[in-house]
Design a protein around this motif. Structure first.
Motif, mmCIF file in Angstrom:
data_model
loop_
_atom_site.group_PDB
_atom_site.id
_atom_site.type_symbol
_atom_site.label_atom_id
_atom_site.label_comp_id
_atom_site.label_asym_id
_atom_site.label_seq_id
_atom_site.Cartn_x
_atom_site.Cartn_y
_atom_site.Cartn_z
ATOM 1 N N HIS A 27 -0.528 -10.400 2.772
ATOM 2 C CA HIS A 27 0.162 -9.281 3.416
ATOM 3 C C HIS A 27 0.601 -8.240 2.381
ATOM 4 O O HIS A 27 0.390 -7.029 2.563
ATOM 5 C CB HIS A 27 1.374 -9.809 4.194
ATOM 6 C CG HIS A 27 2.174 -8.747 4.880
ATOM 7 N ND1 HIS A 27 1.682 -8.054 5.960
ATOM 8 C CD2 HIS A 27 3.407 -8.243 4.626
ATOM 9 C CE1 HIS A 27 2.575 -7.170 6.352
ATOM 10 N NE2 HIS A 27 3.639 -7.275 5.559
ATOM 11 N N ASN A 28 1.190 -8.735 1.257
ATOM 12 C CA ASN A 28 1.623 -7.820 0.190
ATOM 13 C C ASN A 28 0.439 -7.046 -0.386
ATOM 14 O O ASN A 28 0.537 -5.841 -0.646
ATOM 15 C CB ASN A 28 2.327 -8.599 -0.924
ATOM 16 C CG ASN A 28 3.700 -9.085 -0.486
ATOM 17 O OD1 ASN A 28 4.250 -8.577 0.498
ATOM 18 N ND2 ASN A 28 4.243 -10.073 -1.181
ATOM 19 N N LEU A 29 -0.643 -7.755 -0.597
ATOM 20 C CA LEU A 29 -1.839 -7.112 -1.162
ATOM 21 C C LEU A 29 -2.382 -6.039 -0.207
ATOM 22 O O LEU A 29 -2.795 -4.959 -0.648
ATOM 23 C CB LEU A 29 -2.926 -8.162 -1.438
ATOM 24 C CG LEU A 29 -2.699 -9.019 -2.693
ATOM 25 C CD1 LEU A 29 -3.724 -10.144 -2.759
ATOM 26 C CD2 LEU A 29 -2.799 -8.152 -3.951
ATOM 27 N N GLN A 30 -2.339 -6.374 1.090
ATOM 28 C CA GLN A 30 -2.825 -5.394 2.080
ATOM 29 C C GLN A 30 -1.960 -4.139 2.069
ATOM 30 O O GLN A 30 -2.462 -3.011 2.161
ATOM 31 C CB GLN A 30 -2.848 -6.026 3.480
ATOM 32 C CG GLN A 30 -4.022 -6.979 3.670
ATOM 33 C CD GLN A 30 -3.944 -7.716 5.000
ATOM 34 O OE1 GLN A 30 -2.878 -7.859 5.578
ATOM 35 N NE2 GLN A 30 -5.097 -8.186 5.471
ATOM 36 N N GLN A 31 -0.635 -4.358 1.954
ATOM 37 C CA GLN A 31 0.281 -3.207 1.906
ATOM 38 C C GLN A 31 0.022 -2.350 0.670
ATOM 39 O O GLN A 31 -0.025 -1.117 0.739
ATOM 40 C CB GLN A 31 1.724 -3.698 1.905
ATOM 41 C CG GLN A 31 2.217 -4.067 3.302
ATOM 42 C CD GLN A 31 3.719 -4.288 3.333
ATOM 43 O OE1 GLN A 31 4.282 -4.782 2.372
ATOM 44 N NE2 GLN A 31 4.347 -3.945 4.440
ATOM 45 N N GLN A 32 -0.152 -3.049 -0.472
ATOM 46 C CA GLN A 32 -0.430 -2.322 -1.719
ATOM 47 C C GLN A 32 -1.734 -1.539 -1.601
ATOM 48 O O GLN A 32 -1.835 -0.385 -2.018
ATOM 49 C CB GLN A 32 -0.540 -3.311 -2.890
ATOM 50 C CG GLN A 32 0.810 -3.824 -3.367
ATOM 51 C CD GLN A 32 0.658 -4.835 -4.500
ATOM 52 O OE1 GLN A 32 -0.401 -4.917 -5.103
ATOM 53 N NE2 GLN A 32 1.699 -5.586 -4.755
ATOM 54 N N GLN A 33 -2.710 -2.204 -0.982
ATOM 55 C CA GLN A 33 -4.030 -1.570 -0.820
ATOM 56 C C GLN A 33 -3.913 -0.318 0.070
ATOM 57 O O GLN A 33 -4.474 0.737 -0.246
ATOM 58 C CB GLN A 33 -4.992 -2.573 -0.188
ATOM 59 C CG GLN A 33 -6.446 -2.144 -0.263
ATOM 60 C CD GLN A 33 -7.351 -3.170 0.386
ATOM 61 O OE1 GLN A 33 -6.927 -3.934 1.253
ATOM 62 N NE2 GLN A 33 -8.609 -3.195 -0.038
ATOM 63 N N ALA A 34 -3.149 -0.433 1.176
ATOM 64 C CA ALA A 34 -2.979 0.706 2.092
ATOM 65 C C ALA A 34 -2.261 1.853 1.382
ATOM 66 O O ALA A 34 -2.620 3.034 1.533
ATOM 67 C CB ALA A 34 -2.188 0.255 3.318
ATOM 68 N N GLY A 35 -1.235 1.518 0.570
ATOM 69 C CA GLY A 35 -0.495 2.542 -0.177
ATOM 70 C C GLY A 35 -1.396 3.267 -1.160
ATOM 71 O O GLY A 35 -1.356 4.506 -1.278
ATOM 72 N N LEU A 36 -2.197 2.466 -1.888
ATOM 73 C CA LEU A 36 -3.113 3.053 -2.874
ATOM 74 C C LEU A 36 -4.147 3.949 -2.190
ATOM 75 O O LEU A 36 -4.476 5.034 -2.694
ATOM 76 C CB LEU A 36 -3.830 1.944 -3.667
ATOM 77 C CG LEU A 36 -2.961 1.204 -4.696
ATOM 78 C CD1 LEU A 36 -3.692 -0.009 -5.246
ATOM 79 C CD2 LEU A 36 -2.570 2.148 -5.829
ATOM 80 N N LEU A 37 -4.629 3.486 -1.024
ATOM 81 C CA LEU A 37 -5.631 4.275 -0.286
ATOM 82 C C LEU A 37 -5.023 5.605 0.179
ATOM 83 O O LEU A 37 -5.655 6.670 0.060
ATOM 84 C CB LEU A 37 -6.127 3.470 0.923
ATOM 85 C CG LEU A 37 -7.230 4.121 1.746
ATOM 86 C CD1 LEU A 37 -8.500 4.277 0.904
ATOM 87 C CD2 LEU A 37 -7.541 3.301 3.014
ATOM 88 N N GLN A 38 -3.764 5.506 0.637
ATOM 89 C CA GLN A 38 -3.082 6.727 1.100
ATOM 90 C C GLN A 38 -2.898 7.715 -0.057
ATOM 91 O O GLN A 38 -3.121 8.914 0.093
ATOM 92 C CB GLN A 38 -1.734 6.349 1.704
ATOM 93 C CG GLN A 38 -1.113 7.467 2.514
ATOM 94 C CD GLN A 38 0.210 7.038 3.165
ATOM 95 O OE1 GLN A 38 0.712 5.956 2.888
ATOM 96 N NE2 GLN A 38 0.747 7.892 4.003
ATOM 97 N N LYS A 39 -2.503 7.195 -1.214
ATOM 98 C CA LYS A 39 -2.329 8.039 -2.398
ATOM 99 C C LYS A 39 -3.648 8.701 -2.776
ATOM 100 O O LYS A 39 -3.707 9.902 -3.082
ATOM 101 C CB LYS A 39 -1.865 7.184 -3.583
ATOM 102 C CG LYS A 39 -0.394 7.032 -3.712
ATOM 103 C CD LYS A 39 -0.125 6.316 -5.022
ATOM 104 C CE LYS A 39 1.318 6.000 -5.193
ATOM 105 N NZ LYS A 39 1.505 5.239 -6.447
ATOM 106 N N TYR A 40 -4.685 7.891 -2.771
ATOM 107 C CA TYR A 40 -6.008 8.397 -3.149
ATOM 108 C C TYR A 40 -6.434 9.522 -2.202
ATOM 109 O O TYR A 40 -6.906 10.580 -2.639
ATOM 110 C CB TYR A 40 -7.010 7.243 -3.118
ATOM 111 C CG TYR A 40 -8.445 7.662 -3.336
ATOM 112 C CD1 TYR A 40 -8.911 7.984 -4.623
ATOM 113 C CD2 TYR A 40 -9.330 7.752 -2.264
ATOM 114 C CE1 TYR A 40 -10.228 8.378 -4.811
ATOM 115 C CE2 TYR A 40 -10.638 8.141 -2.450
ATOM 116 C CZ TYR A 40 -11.087 8.451 -3.730
ATOM 117 O OH TYR A 40 -12.378 8.853 -3.915
ATOM 118 N N GLN A 41 -6.218 9.259 -0.903
ATOM 119 C CA GLN A 41 -6.634 10.257 0.090
ATOM 120 C C GLN A 41 -5.806 11.543 -0.055
ATOM 121 O O GLN A 41 -6.335 12.651 0.068
ATOM 122 C CB GLN A 41 -6.489 9.682 1.503
ATOM 123 C CG GLN A 41 -7.571 8.659 1.813
ATOM 124 C CD GLN A 41 -7.340 7.981 3.163
ATOM 125 O OE1 GLN A 41 -6.226 7.977 3.672
ATOM 126 N NE2 GLN A 41 -8.402 7.406 3.707
#
Lengths: 243, 185
Positions: free
Chosen positions: A111-125
């Motif tokens: 769950h933590n990894l998914q959240q981190q991944q979503a945050g990173l994706l949002q930043k990238y976008q």
């Protein structure tokens, strides 16, 4: 040996267990009907018993006594069976608990990894969107300046794309959020983004989105709202710009 | 206290208690006859570890079969030693292993281990029995040893020693006849 007692001479060997199987069976069959041979057998057995009794006694190791007692069925049941059953059950329960705990920890980590991944994706976008807007010839850069807060509002009305990049925006309490509002010519506010500054990052980049064309709006404001956002501005205004 | 009481009981009384699961009675019988059982196992198997295991097996069989013992058919000691002999023979046959034959025929080996005569009645008894066996001619003693203590049949002894089967039978009968005469005297 005579014809009536054909196995008489085999009796000593029989009592010593030295007859072959066939011979022994024949003698046993004869013994059923011959009293003389049975008497001879009894006398011979007494002699063979003395062979048992005539062996030199030897003291066994002292530990053998305890070893034998521990193997008596009652003692073995009390200790071995009880122990193995209990330890087996306890081991299974511990194993099951360990597996459940391991699964739970794994789920939290995923769950933590998914959240981190979503945050990173949002930043990238957001970064990609900012670059795209800055490189577009039709993009207007409207400066933002209010107290400690400064930044840019990037707007490309032809592509109906916009974003705000704000520096030094303070972090809010857990139950609060920033909310961006598009303002039309009538002064009506329409929610355009809900966002929080990233920890450890000096600027915040947030895309502005609307179901209506951005050309319908004349201004943009940001307020502090309860977590999750509001339908209309209710909190402190951070800045307001016209474009 | 209870152990003292047990030591006052005779073998027949003790084995009845053992058949009812009395551990103290079993221990009393073990203490009485462990040396005879272990001695026989060691004589037959020729190995301390094997003899120890055979002694353990024997006493565990005594524990589980105590209800089968009948004083009318002989003494407890003979019954226990019969179980010990069969247990040792099973081990010898299972492993197809036999101790060295040379040991069977050496009177000095056994003679050296004999205790002083007259130390007690049990020792006197087995000592006199052992003396009769030692007094047999060597060839007769050998067939007795191979047949009774090693579990060989007459035909196996004939093959092992290279003697005619008739000779083995004759020597075995002669040996048993001498033993009977000596023990009846």
């Amino acid at each position: 040996m005579d014809q009536d007692h054909p196995f008489f001479d085999d009796i000593p060997a029989y009592t010593l267990g030295a007859l072959d199987l066939e011979e022994a069976r024949s003698l046993e069959a004869h013994l059923q009907t011959c009293e003389l041979c049975r008497k001879e057998l009894t006398a011979s057995q007494a002699a063979s018993q003395n062979l048992l009794l005539g062996v030199t006694p030897r003291q066994p190791p002292p530990g053998l006594r305890r070893q034998i007692i521990s193997k008596l069925p009652g003692n073995r049941k009390t200790w071995r069976v009880g122990f193995s059953w209990l330890s087996g059950q306890a081991l299974l329960i511990l194993l099951a608990l360990a597996l459940v705990a391991l699964n739970f920890i794994s789920l939290i980590q995923i769950h933590n990894l998914q959240q981190q991944q979503a945050g990173l994706l949002q930043k990238y976008q957001s970064g990609q969107a900012a670059l795209a807007l800055l490189s577009s010839p039709g993009t207007r850069n409207i400066p933002i300046s209010s107290g400690e807060v400064s930044g840019s509002f990037l707007l490309d009305q032809n592509r109906n794309a916009a974003m705000i990049i704000i520096w030094n925006l303070p972090r809010l309490a857990e139950n609060q959020t920033y909310q961006a509002w598009l303002i039309d010519s009538q002064g009506k506010r329409t929610s355009a983004a809900v966002f929080q500054p990233e920890a450890g990052q000096a600027f915040t980049a947030t895309q502005i989105s609307s179901s209506l064309a951005l050309s319908n709006f004349k201004g943009l404001g940001v307020t502090v709202e309860p977590s999750g956002g509001s339908s209309q501005p209710t909190g402190q205004r951070i800045f307001k710009i016209d474009f | 206290m209870y152990n003292n009481f047990m030591s006052a009981l005779d073998d027949g009384e003790l084995i009845v208690k053992v058949s009812k699961g009395d551990e103290a009675a079993f221990i009393s019988l073990y203490d009485r006859y462990k040396a005879q059982v272990f001695g026989l196992a060691l004589r037959m198997l020729g190995d301390l570890m094997q003899a120890e295991e055979a002694t353990q097996d024997t006493f565990l069989k005594i524990w589980s079969r105590a209800h089968l013992f009948s004083a009318d058919r002989g003494s407890f000691l003979v019954w226990a030693l019969t179980i010990a002999r069969r247990t040792a023979l099973d081990r010898l046959r299972l492993e197809a292993r036999r101790p060295a034959i040379s040991n069977f025929d050496d009177p000095d080996e056994q003679w050296n281990s004999l205790p002083d005569a007259g130390s007690n009645s049990d020792e006197n008894r087995w000592r006199s029995l052992a003396l009769v066996v030692q007094g047999l001619p060597a060839d007769q003693r050998l067939v007795i040893e191979l047949a009774y203590y090693q579990g060989f049949s007459q035909s196996e002894i004939a093959e092992l020693l290279g003697w005619p089967l008739g000779t083995v039978k004759t020597r075995l009968r002669a040996a048993m006849s001498r033993l009977r005469q000596a023990w009846q005297a």
